[in-house]
Design a protein around this motif. Structure first.
Motif, PDB file in Angstrom:
ATOM      1  N   LEU A  87       3.980   0.185   1.993  1.00 37.55           N
ATOM      2  CA  LEU A  87       3.794  -0.520   3.257  1.00 37.55           C
ATOM      3  C   LEU A  87       3.280  -1.933   3.003  1.00 37.55           C
ATOM      4  O   LEU A  87       2.430  -2.156   2.147  1.00 37.55           O
ATOM      5  CB  LEU A  87       2.798   0.236   4.139  1.00 37.55           C
ATOM      6  N   VAL A  88       3.795  -2.868   3.767  1.00 36.79           N
ATOM      7  CA  VAL A  88       3.442  -4.276   3.603  1.00 36.79           C
ATOM      8  C   VAL A  88       2.196  -4.608   4.420  1.00 36.79           C
ATOM      9  O   VAL A  88       2.126  -4.299   5.615  1.00 36.79           O
ATOM     10  CB  VAL A  88       4.605  -5.183   4.052  1.00 36.79           C
ATOM     11  N   GLU A  89       1.230  -5.232   3.768  1.00 38.09           N
ATOM     12  CA  GLU A  89       0.067  -5.799   4.451  1.00 38.09           C
ATOM     13  C   GLU A  89       0.054  -7.293   4.182  1.00 38.09           C
ATOM     14  O   GLU A  89       0.191  -7.731   3.039  1.00 38.09           O
ATOM     15  CB  GLU A  89      -1.234  -5.175   3.946  1.00 38.09           C
ATOM     16  N   LEU A  90      -0.095  -8.086   5.238  1.00 39.93           N
ATOM     17  CA  LEU A  90      -0.156  -9.532   5.072  1.00 39.93           C
ATOM     18  C   LEU A  90      -1.489 -10.054   5.587  1.00 39.93           C
ATOM     19  O   LEU A  90      -1.978  -9.631   6.647  1.00 39.93           O
ATOM     20  CB  LEU A  90       1.014 -10.203   5.773  1.00 39.93           C
ATOM     21  N   ILE A  91      -2.058 -10.967   4.839  1.00 46.29           N
ATOM     22  CA  ILE A  91      -3.409 -11.467   5.076  1.00 46.29           C
ATOM     23  C   ILE A  91      -3.357 -12.974   5.296  1.00 46.29           C
ATOM     24  O   ILE A  91      -2.697 -13.696   4.536  1.00 46.29           O
ATOM     25  CB  ILE A  91      -4.304 -11.152   3.860  1.00 46.29           C
ATOM     26  N   THR A  92      -4.044 -13.469   6.308  1.00 48.06           N
ATOM     27  CA  THR A  92      -4.118 -14.902   6.570  1.00 48.06           C
ATOM     28  C   THR A  92      -5.324 -15.202   7.460  1.00 48.06           C
ATOM     29  O   THR A  92      -5.648 -14.400   8.345  1.00 48.06           O
ATOM     30  CB  THR A  92      -2.850 -15.423   7.271  1.00 48.06           C
ATOM     31  N   PRO A  93      -5.977 -16.335   7.273  1.00 57.15           N
ATOM     32  CA  PRO A  93      -7.066 -16.715   8.174  1.00 57.15           C
ATOM     33  C   PRO A  93      -6.588 -17.467   9.406  1.00 57.15           C
ATOM     34  O   PRO A  93      -7.402 -17.978  10.173  1.00 57.15           O
ATOM     35  CB  PRO A  93      -7.937 -17.628   7.281  1.00 57.15           C
ATOM     36  N   LEU A  94      -5.270 -17.518   9.642  1.00 52.36           N
ATOM     37  CA  LEU A  94      -4.739 -18.308  10.761  1.00 52.36           C
ATOM     38  C   LEU A  94      -5.286 -17.906  12.133  1.00 52.36           C
ATOM     39  O   LEU A  94      -5.743 -18.752  12.885  1.00 52.36           O
ATOM     40  CB  LEU A  94      -3.203 -18.258  10.752  1.00 52.36           C
ATOM     41  N   PRO A  95      -5.268 -16.624  12.526  1.00 47.56           N
ATOM     42  CA  PRO A  95      -5.660 -16.290  13.912  1.00 47.56           C
ATOM     43  C   PRO A  95      -7.146 -16.561  14.165  1.00 47.56           C
ATOM     44  O   PRO A  95      -8.008 -16.121  13.402  1.00 47.56           O
ATOM     45  CB  PRO A  95      -5.360 -14.790  14.028  1.00 47.56           C
ATOM     46  N   HIS A  96      -7.422 -17.264  15.239  1.00 46.33           N
ATOM     47  CA  HIS A  96      -8.806 -17.524  15.665  1.00 46.33           C
ATOM     48  C   HIS A  96      -9.151 -16.722  16.907  1.00 46.33           C
ATOM     49  O   HIS A  96     -10.297 -16.284  17.092  1.00 46.33           O
ATOM     50  CB  HIS A  96      -8.990 -19.017  15.941  1.00 46.33           C
ATOM     51  N   SER A  97      -8.181 -16.485  17.779  1.00 46.07           N
ATOM     52  CA  SER A  97      -8.451 -15.852  19.069  1.00 46.07           C
ATOM     53  C   SER A  97      -8.390 -14.335  19.040  1.00 46.07           C
ATOM     54  O   SER A  97      -8.797 -13.678  20.000  1.00 46.07           O
ATOM     55  CB  SER A  97      -7.463 -16.374  20.118  1.00 46.07           C
ATOM     56  N   TYR A  98      -7.903 -13.761  17.951  1.00 48.37           N
ATOM     57  CA  TYR A  98      -7.816 -12.301  17.835  1.00 48.37           C
ATOM     58  C   TYR A  98      -7.943 -11.940  16.355  1.00 48.37           C
ATOM     59  O   TYR A  98      -7.604 -12.757  15.477  1.00 48.37           O
ATOM     60  CB  TYR A  98      -6.489 -11.784  18.412  1.00 48.37           C
ATOM     61  N   PRO A  99      -8.382 -10.735  16.023  1.00 52.42           N
ATOM     62  CA  PRO A  99      -8.694 -10.395  14.630  1.00 52.42           C
ATOM     63  C   PRO A  99      -7.490  -9.923  13.824  1.00 52.42           C
ATOM     64  O   PRO A  99      -7.491  -8.843  13.238  1.00 52.42           O
ATOM     65  CB  PRO A  99      -9.724  -9.269  14.786  1.00 52.42           C
ATOM     66  N   GLY A 100      -6.464 -10.762  13.761  1.00 54.82           N
ATOM     67  CA  GLY A 100      -5.248 -10.392  13.040  1.00 54.82           C
ATOM     68  C   GLY A 100      -5.189 -10.974  11.643  1.00 54.82           C
ATOM     69  O   GLY A 100      -4.107 -11.328  11.169  1.00 54.82           O
ATOM     70  N   ARG A 118       0.825  -1.212   0.000  1.00 53.55           N
ATOM     71  CA  ARG A 118       0.000   0.000   0.000  1.00 53.55           C
ATOM     72  C   ARG A 118       0.858   1.261   0.000  1.00 53.55           C
ATOM     73  O   ARG A 118       1.924   1.301   0.628  1.00 53.55           O
ATOM     74  CB  ARG A 118      -0.939   0.004   1.216  1.00 53.55           C
ATOM     75  N   ASP A 119       0.360   2.258  -0.680  1.00 46.96           N
ATOM     76  CA  ASP A 119       1.009   3.560  -0.715  1.00 46.96           C
ATOM     77  C   ASP A 119       1.049   4.139   0.708  1.00 46.96           C
ATOM     78  O   ASP A 119       0.023   4.176   1.391  1.00 46.96           O
ATOM     79  CB  ASP A 119       0.233   4.502  -1.633  1.00 46.96           C
ATOM     80  N   PRO A 120       2.200   4.604   1.185  1.00 42.66           N
ATOM     81  CA  PRO A 120       2.290   5.113   2.560  1.00 42.66           C
ATOM     82  C   PRO A 120       1.410   6.331   2.829  1.00 42.66           C
ATOM     83  O   PRO A 120       1.026   6.572   3.975  1.00 42.66           O
ATOM     84  CB  PRO A 120       3.765   5.480   2.715  1.00 42.66           C
ATOM     85  N   GLN A 121       1.088   7.102   1.796  1.00 47.67           N
ATOM     86  CA  GLN A 121       0.287   8.302   1.997  1.00 47.67           C
ATOM     87  C   GLN A 121      -1.204   8.039   1.807  1.00 47.67           C
ATOM     88  O   GLN A 121      -2.024   8.416   2.648  1.00 47.67           O
ATOM     89  CB  GLN A 121       0.755   9.399   1.018  1.00 47.67           C
ATOM     90  N   THR A 122      -1.563   7.382   0.728  1.00 46.84           N
ATOM     91  CA  THR A 122      -2.993   7.167   0.433  1.00 46.84           C
ATOM     92  C   THR A 122      -3.505   5.845   0.956  1.00 46.84           C
ATOM     93  O   THR A 122      -4.712   5.663   1.112  1.00 46.84           O
ATOM     94  CB  THR A 122      -3.228   7.209  -1.083  1.00 46.84           C
ATOM     95  N   LEU A 123      -2.594   4.890   1.208  1.00 42.73           N
ATOM     96  CA  LEU A 123      -2.919   3.529   1.627  1.00 42.73           C
ATOM     97  C   LEU A 123      -3.658   2.733   0.562  1.00 42.73           C
ATOM     98  O   LEU A 123      -4.182   1.660   0.834  1.00 42.73           O
ATOM     99  CB  LEU A 123      -3.708   3.529   2.946  1.00 42.73           C
ATOM    100  N   ALA A 124      -3.682   3.231  -0.648  1.00 42.50           N
ATOM    101  CA  ALA A 124      -4.237   2.469  -1.764  1.00 42.50           C
ATOM    102  C   ALA A 124      -3.208   1.433  -2.215  1.00 42.50           C
ATOM    103  O   ALA A 124      -2.000   1.666  -2.126  1.00 42.50           O
ATOM    104  CB  ALA A 124      -4.580   3.396  -2.919  1.00 42.50           C
ATOM    105  N   PRO A 125      -3.665   0.274  -2.699  1.00 39.18           N
ATOM    106  CA  PRO A 125      -2.718  -0.708  -3.233  1.00 39.18           C
ATOM    107  C   PRO A 125      -1.925  -0.131  -4.395  1.00 39.18           C
ATOM    108  O   PRO A 125      -2.456   0.634  -5.208  1.00 39.18           O
ATOM    109  CB  PRO A 125      -3.624  -1.854  -3.701  1.00 39.18           C
ATOM    110  N   VAL A 126      -0.641  -0.468  -4.460  1.00 35.69           N
ATOM    111  CA  VAL A 126       0.218   0.044  -5.528  1.00 35.69           C
ATOM    112  C   VAL A 126       0.491  -1.076  -6.529  1.00 35.69           C
ATOM    113  O   VAL A 126       0.330  -2.263  -6.220  1.00 35.69           O
ATOM    114  CB  VAL A 126       1.546   0.578  -4.961  1.00 35.69           C
TER     115      VAL A 126
END
Length: 373
Positions: free
Chosen positions: A310-323, A295-303
């Motif tokens: 900025l790095v965003e990582l996505i995974t369905p692993l966490p069950h006990s917290y919304p990470g 993501r763009d550091p200023q707009t946070l839109a995907p580049v």
């Protein structure tokens, strides 16, 4: 599809289209669970006008949490009676650590995912680990940096048949010194037996306190069947003008290990259990259980791919917290989406360092109403 079903496939075995179908289905279920069970997360999602069920969504549509939120709030998606432990990050870049609550479902996913990923690179057979750090039993009160490293190292020992520690505190604080007798005896024996071992340690410690000192003394080994795993990031070495090529070359020369068996591992507490390991081309790829957005550091839109952000990582692993979607303060870029020479699929990326000044939006969406658990 539940998270555990994803682990039935090899980590990098599916082309993107097949992976998306399985991963998005699992993410939709994880999103609904956290939306229904974590009031602050639900508030964030409602402010962004995203509610379950998720149908035909794209990865950037998932509401992300800025990593800073875990330093400000205790976020939980399960009843307190289900929490078996709380984990804290090492807080190496700030004085406030992240706090993550863990239930048994999350704990087992973390362990099984780490074994699943390490096995893909090292094989399923457990190997002896030579830990280039201090035995936790030797850590004294007040040695906070060593204690944090010891906690991180313990998690990786799930894939070890045995563990030998080869460094000592120097008695003055958090500094280290090599136990030369133990290290040389251990590695000489393993060299004579041509063992398949794993040398494991933190990037900075491995280079400064071990490799450089062995090289200065003219001590080298020949361990062609060994692998090196190192964690902890490059910030300290970059400050000393040591790049990845120099690091890999030095480690290879000192230990007699092919450079393609020197594996840099990237991961973070807020999605513990998931690690990103160098493939044959030196790039990290996201496995079946994860995806990356820059993501763009200023707009946070995907580049676009190739641009830094900025790095965003996505995974369905966490069950006990919304990470399930975490926006980090690390900078990186997507290099390619092509299959690696070693036949691994997955979006390939590289980490380029920490963001110097990045105002990551999202904390206010949760904190503005002073809602707590």
């Amino acid at each position: 599809m539940i998270y555990e079903d994803l682990l039935k496939f090899p980590p990098y075995s599916l082309p993107q289209k097949e992976k998306d179908s399985k991963l998005k289905n699992t993410l939709a279920g994880a999103f609904e669970h956290h939306f229904n069970n974590c009031p602050p997360y639900r508030k964030l999602c409602q402010k962004r006008h995203i509610t379950p069920p998720l149908n035909d969504f794209e990865y950037p549509d998932l509401p992300y949490l800025p990593v800073e939120i875990f330093k400000k709030m205790r976020l939980s998606s399960v009843d307190d009676t289900a929490i078996v432990r709380s984990l804290q990050s090492s807080a190496t870049t700030s004085q406030t650590p992240s706090t993550i609550v863990i239930d048994n479902i999350t704990r087992m996913r973390q362990v099984n995912t780490l074994v699943w990923l390490l096995g893909n690179f090292l094989g399923k057979k457990r190997r002896p680990y030579v830990i280039l750090d201090v035995d936790p039993a030797a850590v004294k009160a007040g040695q906070n940096t060593i204690s944090a490293r010891a906690a991180a190292i313990r998690g990786f020992l799930v894939a070890a048949s045995s563990a030998s520690y080869c460094m000592l505190p120097d008695g003055t604080g958090d500094n280290l010194k090599i136990d030369f007798d133990t290290l040389t005896a251990k590695l000489s024996k393993m060299q004579a037996e041509n063992q398949e071992i794993v040398l494991f340690g933190f990037t900075y410690v491995l280079y400064v306190y071990v490799a450089q000192q062995l090289r200065q003394k003219g001590i080298t080994f020949s361990l062609p069947k060994a692998s090196v795993l190192h964690i902890g990031g490059w910030k300290k070495l970059q400050n000393e003008a040591v790049d990845k090529a120099t690091f890999n070359s030095t480690i290879s020369d000192v230990f007699g290990i092919p450079q393609n068996q020197v594996l840099d591992i990237y991961g973070f507490t807020e999605q513990l259990g998931l690690v990103y390991i160098d493939c044959s081309d030196g790039l990290k790829r996201v496995p079946l259980t994860a995806e990356i957005i820059i993501r763009d550091p200023q707009t946070l839109a995907p580049v676009p791919d190739g641009d830094t952000g900025l790095v965003e990582l996505i995974t369905p692993l966490p069950h006990s917290y919304p990470g399930i979607a975490v926006l980090l303060d690390d900078m990186g870029r997507i290099v390619t989406r092509e299959q690696a020479e070693d036949q691994r699929y997955g979006t390939a990326f590289e980490i380029l360092g920490r963001a110097r000044e990045a105002e990551i939006r999202g904390c206010g969406d949760i904190l503005s109403g002073k809602m707590t658990l």
